[in-house]
Design a protein around this motif. Sequence first.
Motif, PDB file in Angstrom:
ATOM      1  N   SER A 100       0.702  -1.266   0.161  1.00  0.00           N
ATOM      2  CA  SER A 100       0.034   0.023  -0.221  1.00  0.00           C
ATOM      3  C   SER A 100       0.786   1.708   0.016  1.00  0.00           C
ATOM      4  O   SER A 100       0.342   2.401  -0.490  1.00  0.00           O
ATOM      5  N   PHE A 101       2.030   1.197   0.410  1.00  0.00           N
ATOM      6  CA  PHE A 101       2.956   2.321   0.406  1.00  0.00           C
ATOM      7  C   PHE A 101       3.335   3.045  -1.136  1.00  0.00           C
ATOM      8  O   PHE A 101       3.480   4.198  -1.145  1.00  0.00           O
ATOM      9  N   PRO A 102       3.209   2.152  -2.008  1.00  0.00           N
ATOM     10  CA  PRO A 102       3.503   2.730  -3.459  1.00  0.00           C
ATOM     11  C   PRO A 102       2.565   3.942  -3.647  1.00  0.00           C
ATOM     12  O   PRO A 102       2.733   4.987  -4.550  1.00  0.00           O
ATOM     13  N   TYR A 103       1.296   3.611  -3.055  1.00  0.00           N
ATOM     14  CA  TYR A 103       0.269   4.774  -3.819  1.00  0.00           C
ATOM     15  C   TYR A 103       0.521   5.990  -2.666  1.00  0.00           C
ATOM     16  O   TYR A 103       0.314   7.109  -3.203  1.00  0.00           O
ATOM     17  N   ALA A 104       1.051   5.754  -1.450  1.00  0.00           N
ATOM     18  CA  ALA A 104       1.602   6.810  -0.631  1.00  0.00           C
ATOM     19  C   ALA A 104       2.601   7.575  -1.344  1.00  0.00           C
ATOM     20  O   ALA A 104       2.601   8.858  -1.437  1.00  0.00           O
ATOM     21  N   VAL A 105       3.560   6.780  -1.611  1.00  0.00           N
ATOM     22  CA  VAL A 105       4.784   7.481  -2.557  1.00  0.00           C
ATOM     23  C   VAL A 105       4.395   8.123  -3.798  1.00  0.00           C
ATOM     24  O   VAL A 105       5.020   9.358  -3.895  1.00  0.00           O
ATOM     25  N   ALA A 106       3.465   7.703  -4.470  1.00  0.00           N
ATOM     26  CA  ALA A 106       2.894   8.284  -5.798  1.00  0.00           C
ATOM     27  C   ALA A 106       2.250   9.523  -5.312  1.00  0.00           C
ATOM     28  O   ALA A 106       2.109  10.523  -6.095  1.00  0.00           O
ATOM     29  N   ALA A 107       1.665   9.464  -4.096  1.00  0.00           N
ATOM     30  CA  ALA A 107       0.662  10.915  -3.703  1.00  0.00           C
ATOM     31  C   ALA A 107       1.640  11.968  -3.283  1.00  0.00           C
ATOM     32  O   ALA A 107       1.426  13.307  -3.207  1.00  0.00           O
TER      33      ALA A 107
ATOM     34  N   ARG B  10       8.843   2.442  -8.249  1.00  0.00           N
ATOM     35  CA  ARG B  10       9.774   3.413  -8.981  1.00  0.00           C
ATOM     36  C   ARG B  10      10.639   2.717  -9.677  1.00  0.00           C
ATOM     37  O   ARG B  10      11.302   3.069 -10.777  1.00  0.00           O
ATOM     38  N   GLY B  11      10.720   1.263  -9.141  1.00  0.00           N
ATOM     39  CA  GLY B  11      11.806   0.428  -9.773  1.00  0.00           C
ATOM     40  C   GLY B  11      13.442   1.064  -9.489  1.00  0.00           C
ATOM     41  O   GLY B  11      14.099   0.458 -10.325  1.00  0.00           O
ATOM     42  N   ASP B  12      13.618   1.587  -8.284  1.00  0.00           N
ATOM     43  CA  ASP B  12      14.829   2.114  -8.004  1.00  0.00           C
ATOM     44  C   ASP B  12      15.085   1.582  -6.363  1.00  0.00           C
ATOM     45  O   ASP B  12      14.873   2.610  -5.588  1.00  0.00           O
ATOM     46  N   PRO B  13      15.621   0.514  -6.253  1.00  0.00           N
ATOM     47  CA  PRO B  13      15.761   0.091  -4.815  1.00  0.00           C
ATOM     48  C   PRO B  13      16.566   0.985  -4.115  1.00  0.00           C
ATOM     49  O   PRO B  13      16.571   1.262  -2.760  1.00  0.00           O
ATOM     50  N   ALA B  14      17.743   1.569  -4.628  1.00  0.00           N
ATOM     51  CA  ALA B  14      18.598   2.331  -3.857  1.00  0.00           C
ATOM     52  C   ALA B  14      18.041   3.715  -3.411  1.00  0.00           C
ATOM     53  O   ALA B  14      17.957   4.047  -2.176  1.00  0.00           O
ATOM     54  N   ARG B  15      16.952   4.294  -4.447  1.00  0.00           N
ATOM     55  CA  ARG B  15      16.418   5.482  -3.868  1.00  0.00           C
ATOM     56  C   ARG B  15      15.305   5.190  -2.835  1.00  0.00           C
ATOM     57  O   ARG B  15      15.010   5.747  -1.787  1.00  0.00           O
TER      58      ARG B  15
ATOM     59  N   ASP C 179      15.297   6.680   0.922  1.00  0.00           N
ATOM     60  CA  ASP C 179      13.959   7.315   1.659  1.00  0.00           C
ATOM     61  C   ASP C 179      13.659   6.663   2.635  1.00  0.00           C
ATOM     62  O   ASP C 179      13.298   7.571   3.817  1.00  0.00           O
ATOM     63  N   VAL C 180      13.857   5.329   2.907  1.00  0.00           N
ATOM     64  CA  VAL C 180      13.388   4.741   4.252  1.00  0.00           C
ATOM     65  C   VAL C 180      14.502   5.136   5.354  1.00  0.00           C
ATOM     66  O   VAL C 180      14.237   5.389   6.373  1.00  0.00           O
ATOM     67  N   ALA C 181      15.453   5.369   4.960  1.00  0.00           N
ATOM     68  CA  ALA C 181      16.819   5.630   5.864  1.00  0.00           C
ATOM     69  C   ALA C 181      16.589   7.042   6.454  1.00  0.00           C
ATOM     70  O   ALA C 181      16.464   7.249   7.694  1.00  0.00           O
ATOM     71  N   ARG C 182      16.148   7.765   5.235  1.00  0.00           N
ATOM     72  CA  ARG C 182      15.804   9.400   5.582  1.00  0.00           C
ATOM     73  C   ARG C 182      14.535   9.445   6.841  1.00  0.00           C
ATOM     74  O   ARG C 182      14.556  10.220   7.612  1.00  0.00           O
TER      75      ARG C 182
ATOM     76  N   ALA D 272      15.831  -3.734   8.437  1.00  0.00           N
ATOM     77  CA  ALA D 272      15.938  -4.252   7.078  1.00  0.00           C
ATOM     78  C   ALA D 272      15.673  -3.166   6.121  1.00  0.00           C
ATOM     79  O   ALA D 272      14.778  -2.458   6.239  1.00  0.00           O
ATOM     80  N   SER D 273      16.427  -3.228   4.999  1.00  0.00           N
ATOM     81  CA  SER D 273      16.086  -2.259   4.051  1.00  0.00           C
ATOM     82  C   SER D 273      16.296  -2.775   2.609  1.00  0.00           C
ATOM     83  O   SER D 273      17.383  -3.066   2.051  1.00  0.00           O
ATOM     84  N   GLY D 274      14.949  -3.057   2.049  1.00  0.00           N
ATOM     85  CA  GLY D 274      15.051  -3.578   0.759  1.00  0.00           C
ATOM     86  C   GLY D 274      15.392  -5.079   0.484  1.00  0.00           C
ATOM     87  O   GLY D 274      15.799  -5.407  -0.646  1.00  0.00           O
ATOM     88  N   GLU D 275      15.047  -5.757   1.533  1.00  0.00           N
ATOM     89  CA  GLU D 275      15.429  -7.089   1.448  1.00  0.00           C
ATOM     90  C   GLU D 275      14.506  -7.756   0.760  1.00  0.00           C
ATOM     91  O   GLU D 275      13.235  -7.735   0.812  1.00  0.00           O
ATOM     92  N   ARG D 276      14.801  -9.168   0.163  1.00  0.00           N
ATOM     93  CA  ARG D 276      13.863  -9.924  -0.951  1.00  0.00           C
ATOM     94  C   ARG D 276      13.844 -10.774   0.042  1.00  0.00           C
ATOM     95  O   ARG D 276      14.250 -12.093   0.404  1.00  0.00           O
ATOM     96  N   ALA D 277      12.376 -10.644   0.613  1.00  0.00           N
ATOM     97  CA  ALA D 277      12.050 -11.743   1.812  1.00  0.00           C
ATOM     98  C   ALA D 277      11.192 -12.836   1.315  1.00  0.00           C
ATOM     99  O   ALA D 277      10.838 -13.725   1.967  1.00  0.00           O
ATOM    100  N   PHE D 278      10.598 -12.708  -0.130  1.00  0.00           N
ATOM    101  CA  PHE D 278       9.630 -13.768  -0.425  1.00  0.00           C
ATOM    102  C   PHE D 278      10.338 -14.286  -1.875  1.00  0.00           C
ATOM    103  O   PHE D 278      10.912 -13.615  -2.679  1.00  0.00           O
ATOM    104  N   SER D 279      10.085 -15.783  -2.012  1.00  0.00           N
ATOM    105  CA  SER D 279      10.490 -16.194  -3.109  1.00  0.00           C
ATOM    106  C   SER D 279       9.501 -15.897  -4.386  1.00  0.00           C
ATOM    107  O   SER D 279       9.983 -15.979  -5.462  1.00  0.00           O
TER     108      SER D 279
END
Length: 159
Positions: free
Chosen positions: A77-84, A114-119, A123-126, A137-144
């Motif tokens: 659901s955060f992608p919608y907040a990011v887009a807003a 956005r397709g930019d994991p570093a960005r 953002d999350v660090a800030r 945890a920052s950007g981990e691929r938790a699911f297969s």
Amino acid sequence: MGEDRAILQIGCGIGRFEAALAPRVREAWGLDVSPRMIEAARRRCAGRSNVVLAVSSGVDLGDAPSARFDLVYAVDSFPYAVAAGAEVVDLLVAEARRALRPGGELVVLGYSYRGDPARDAADVARLGARHGFDVLASGERAFSLWDARAYRLRKIDHR
């Protein structure tokens, strides 16, 4: 999880997580911007006295009590907040901090489209630094089988 824990989902949709997790926690709250989704969630969770479902604005956590939750989480659901916009994301993170108990955690599964994991990680660090969270945890691929990246933040008690 734990039977003494209270959890809150941002963007609960039709209540799948609330129905699945309610037997394992003290309280399972779900918020969504769509009244129809909340109606469906209420049907799904009927008879579960420890589930609270409510329509929210999407920019705050509404009437969710302060310092009550062990976990606030958002599943795609955060992608919608990011887009807003950054102001919406900032307010949601501030609201999560308000709602969390000391040491509680904010977990975001899928921060943006956005397709930019570093960005996203930056953002999350800030956001974590601004609002008094340690980033665990920052950007981990938790699911297969799902490409969403996981972000896990713990509320710092002394702030």
